[in-house]
Design a protein around this motif. Structure first.
Motif, mmCIF file in Angstrom:
data_model
loop_
_atom_site.group_PDB
_atom_site.id
_atom_site.type_symbol
_atom_site.label_atom_id
_atom_site.label_comp_id
_atom_site.label_asym_id
_atom_site.label_seq_id
_atom_site.Cartn_x
_atom_site.Cartn_y
_atom_site.Cartn_z
ATOM 1 N N SER A 383 0.890 -1.059 0.075
ATOM 2 C CA SER A 383 0.011 0.152 0.022
ATOM 3 C C SER A 383 1.036 1.176 -0.019
ATOM 4 O O SER A 383 1.767 1.526 0.815
ATOM 5 N N PHE A 384 0.487 2.159 -0.924
ATOM 6 C CA PHE A 384 1.395 3.340 -1.098
ATOM 7 C C PHE A 384 0.532 4.593 -1.732
ATOM 8 O O PHE A 384 0.136 4.294 -2.912
ATOM 9 N N GLY A 385 0.607 5.417 -1.156
ATOM 10 C CA GLY A 385 -0.117 6.688 -2.062
ATOM 11 C C GLY A 385 -1.436 6.430 -2.061
ATOM 12 O O GLY A 385 -1.964 6.952 -3.397
ATOM 13 N N GLY A 386 -2.103 5.569 -1.347
ATOM 14 C CA GLY A 386 -3.474 5.518 -1.499
ATOM 15 C C GLY A 386 -3.952 4.437 -2.498
ATOM 16 O O GLY A 386 -5.377 4.216 -2.695
ATOM 17 N N GLN A 387 -2.781 3.799 -2.981
ATOM 18 C CA GLN A 387 -3.038 2.607 -3.986
ATOM 19 C C GLN A 387 -2.321 1.358 -3.504
ATOM 20 O O GLN A 387 -1.704 1.415 -2.718
ATOM 21 N N ASP A 388 -3.136 0.343 -3.900
ATOM 22 C CA ASP A 388 -2.759 -1.107 -3.672
ATOM 23 C C ASP A 388 -1.967 -1.759 -4.675
ATOM 24 O O ASP A 388 -2.764 -1.661 -5.969
ATOM 25 N N TYR A 389 -0.909 -2.298 -4.583
ATOM 26 C CA TYR A 389 -0.096 -3.085 -5.611
ATOM 27 C C TYR A 389 -0.200 -4.425 -5.112
ATOM 28 O O TYR A 389 0.346 -4.728 -3.860
ATOM 29 N N SER A 390 0.174 -5.651 -5.968
ATOM 30 C CA SER A 390 0.074 -6.876 -5.347
ATOM 31 C C SER A 390 1.028 -7.616 -6.138
ATOM 32 O O SER A 390 1.407 -7.308 -7.361
ATOM 33 N N VAL A 391 1.578 -8.718 -5.720
ATOM 34 C CA VAL A 391 2.484 -9.523 -6.075
ATOM 35 C C VAL A 391 2.360 -10.920 -5.628
ATOM 36 O O VAL A 391 1.956 -11.299 -4.575
ATOM 37 N N ASN A 392 2.106 -12.024 -6.463
ATOM 38 C CA ASN A 392 1.871 -13.568 -6.248
ATOM 39 C C ASN A 392 3.187 -13.895 -5.299
ATOM 40 O O ASN A 392 4.166 -13.670 -5.488
ATOM 41 N N LEU A 393 2.548 -14.754 -4.450
ATOM 42 C CA LEU A 393 3.450 -15.388 -3.584
ATOM 43 C C LEU A 393 3.306 -16.953 -3.968
ATOM 44 O O LEU A 393 2.206 -17.448 -4.146
ATOM 45 N N ILE A 394 4.359 -17.646 -4.134
ATOM 46 C CA ILE A 394 4.540 -19.035 -4.662
ATOM 47 C C ILE A 394 5.061 -20.105 -3.822
ATOM 48 O O ILE A 394 6.073 -19.472 -2.833
ATOM 49 N N ALA A 395 4.866 -21.317 -3.829
ATOM 50 C CA ALA A 395 5.493 -22.356 -3.160
ATOM 51 C C ALA A 395 6.926 -22.462 -3.455
ATOM 52 O O ALA A 395 7.078 -22.464 -4.762
ATOM 53 N N THR A 396 7.634 -22.567 -2.534
ATOM 54 C CA THR A 396 9.168 -23.134 -2.756
ATOM 55 C C THR A 396 9.378 -24.382 -2.996
ATOM 56 O O THR A 396 10.623 -24.748 -3.685
ATOM 57 N N GLU A 397 8.562 -25.249 -2.871
ATOM 58 C CA GLU A 397 8.828 -26.719 -3.215
ATOM 59 C C GLU A 397 7.325 -27.384 -3.402
ATOM 60 O O GLU A 397 6.287 -26.728 -2.798
ATOM 61 N N ALA A 398 7.471 -28.603 -3.902
ATOM 62 C CA ALA A 398 6.236 -29.448 -4.210
ATOM 63 C C ALA A 398 5.917 -29.918 -2.998
ATOM 64 O O ALA A 398 6.754 -30.301 -1.894
ATOM 65 N N VAL A 399 4.375 -30.115 -2.730
ATOM 66 C CA VAL A 399 4.077 -30.838 -1.505
ATOM 67 C C VAL A 399 3.087 -32.204 -2.273
ATOM 68 O O VAL A 399 2.012 -31.582 -2.615
ATOM 69 N N GLU A 400 3.215 -33.244 -2.048
ATOM 70 C CA GLU A 400 2.600 -34.268 -2.459
ATOM 71 C C GLU A 400 1.332 -34.631 -1.624
ATOM 72 O O GLU A 400 1.424 -34.177 -0.287
#
Length: 424
Positions: A383-400
């Motif tokens: 959140s900056f300057g009254g606006q929201d920006y987003s970035v994906n979070l991803i898994a660092t490894e596989a989960v069976e």
């Protein structure tokens, strides 16, 4: 479209990976505190990569844009070229409507042919109305059909409700004479914000358009005694031109001028310095040189006061969410990192605590094993300057996915844990 210039002699996107979730209608970034005293009806300054607005003045007022409307034509033509629908080497015929066009250009005779490349150069360098119309008809069959494509693209870009195109050039209905559209109503109108959004789409999706707009002079035909002279006096390469050197601006390579009696003098400019690309728009300036003087004020304000701030780096942890819970997996959690980096534009010296970072996992029903390495499992928000920006979070490894035996005993364990906790 433009008066013939008598004073000119013949000698004349940040390389950072971004993943922004934001509307095409770009947002302001704690700006507009400066009084630039612009001699213009409206103006805007945008950073090209993020779409952040650094300055605006009457930016949403719909006005006649004159030849700045050709930016949408440039986009659609280059879109067709880059998608393979047409080739730069294809020959384009000059129809009656094209050869009859008044204003800037008047290069082509009826049924004269030239390549898409040459027509595009005439449109982008010399603002040639005849070449522009010829290209529009080549793509859509008629200029009115092309105007409908322009209006469809305007909606796709998220331009203002007042944004309207009646032709490919920006000429008024009266100037079109007998070739005026029958079905498309009104006049061509754009706000400064609309023009900046079109320019941003050109720069981010068809940047090779700038290979044309940055050219100071080019001959249309080899046999022509004089070259086409770019109406953009601010081109960086004009620094060696004794007539235009005082207007030349470091890093400026586009984009489109415009002039009619109704629109006065307009200009959408773009320049890049130290990896920062800005887009400026001025509309309704009183004199030909005014549009360049006012543009210089805008660009100087942007480059002198703003800088790119790397808020998040790619493949980095977010302190507030280093792992997310996984259902029915062999593992109950998986570590997460940012999929990409995030760079925003801020005033120089902005403290780090002005960028508020938070994170959240996706809904539980989207976090059920199996989970692949690199799968999106959450979002980081800045959140900056009254606006929201987003970035994906991803898994660092596989989960069976866990087998039924593991899930059975895990359920028994959870039952007794819940029972004991309830008793306490």
């Amino acid at each position: 479209m433009k008066r013939i210039c008598t004073v000119i002699a013949a000698t004349l996107v940040l390389n950072t990976t971004l993943a922004l979730t934001q509307p095409e209608q770009a947002s302001a970034a704690n700006t507009n505190t400066a009084d630039l005293q612009l001699n213009a009806s409206s103006a805007i300054l945008m950073e090209a990569t993020t779409g952040q607005i650094l300055y605006e003045f009457n930016a949403d007022q719909a006005l006649p844009p004159a030849s700045m409307a050709k930016m949408m034509t440039e986009y659609l033509v280059m879109d067709a070229v880059n998608s393979g629908k047409i080739q730069l080497s294809d020959m384009v015929n000059t129809t009656e409507a094209a050869s009859d066009a008044i204003g800037s250009g008047q290069l082509l005779a009826l049924n004269e042919q030239a390549t898409v490349d040459n027509m595009f150069a005439a449109m982008s360098i010399y603002s040639s109305n005849d070449a522009t119309i010829a290209l529009a008809e080549h793509l859509a069959g008629s200029e009115e059909a092309f105007a409908k494509l322009m209006n469809e693209k305007a909606k796709e870009f998220g331009l203002s409700p007042e944004a309207n195109f009646i032709n490919s050039t920006g000429l008024s209905r009266a100037d079109m004479g007998k070739h005026a559209p029958k079905e498309v109503q009104g006049e061509t109108m754009l706000s400064a914000r609309d023009a900046a959004i079109i320019a941003r789409n050109i720069i981010t999706k068809h940047k090779n358009t700038l290979d044309y707009t940055k050219i100071p002079t080019r001959k249309f035909r080899e046999k022509d005694p004089e070259p086409m002279v770019n109406w953009n006096w601010m081109l960086a390469d004009n620094k060696s031109n004794k007539y235009l050197a005082k207007y030349a601006y470091e890093g400026l390579d586009g984009l489109k001028t415009g002039h009619t009696r109704e629109a006065k003098y307009c200009f959408t400019g773009t320049a890049e310095r130290n990896g920062l690309r800005l887009i400026s728009v001025v509309m309704g300036t009183p004199r030909e040189e005014s549009r360049f003087l006012e543009t210089r004020k805008l660009l100087d304000y942007g480059f002198n006061n703003f800088e790119a701030k790397t808020v998040l780096t790619a493949k980095s942890e977010i302190d507030s969410l280093k792992a997310v819970n996984i259902k029915k997996g062999v593992e109950l959690q998986v570590s997460v990192v940012t999929e990409t980096g995030l760079t925003l534009i801020a005033k120089k010296g902005t403290p780090a605590d002005q960028f508020q970072v938070s994170a959240a996992a996706l809904e539980e029903d989207k976090l059920i094993a199996p989970i692949e390495k690199g799968q999106v499992v959450g979002k980081a928000k800045v959140s900056f300057g009254g606006q929201d920006y987003s970035v994906n979070l991803i898994a660092t490894e596989a989960v069976e996915k866990a087998g039924w035996f593991r899930l059975f005993f895990r359920a028994i364990k959870d039952f007794f844990v819940d029972t004991i906790s309830g008793s306490k």
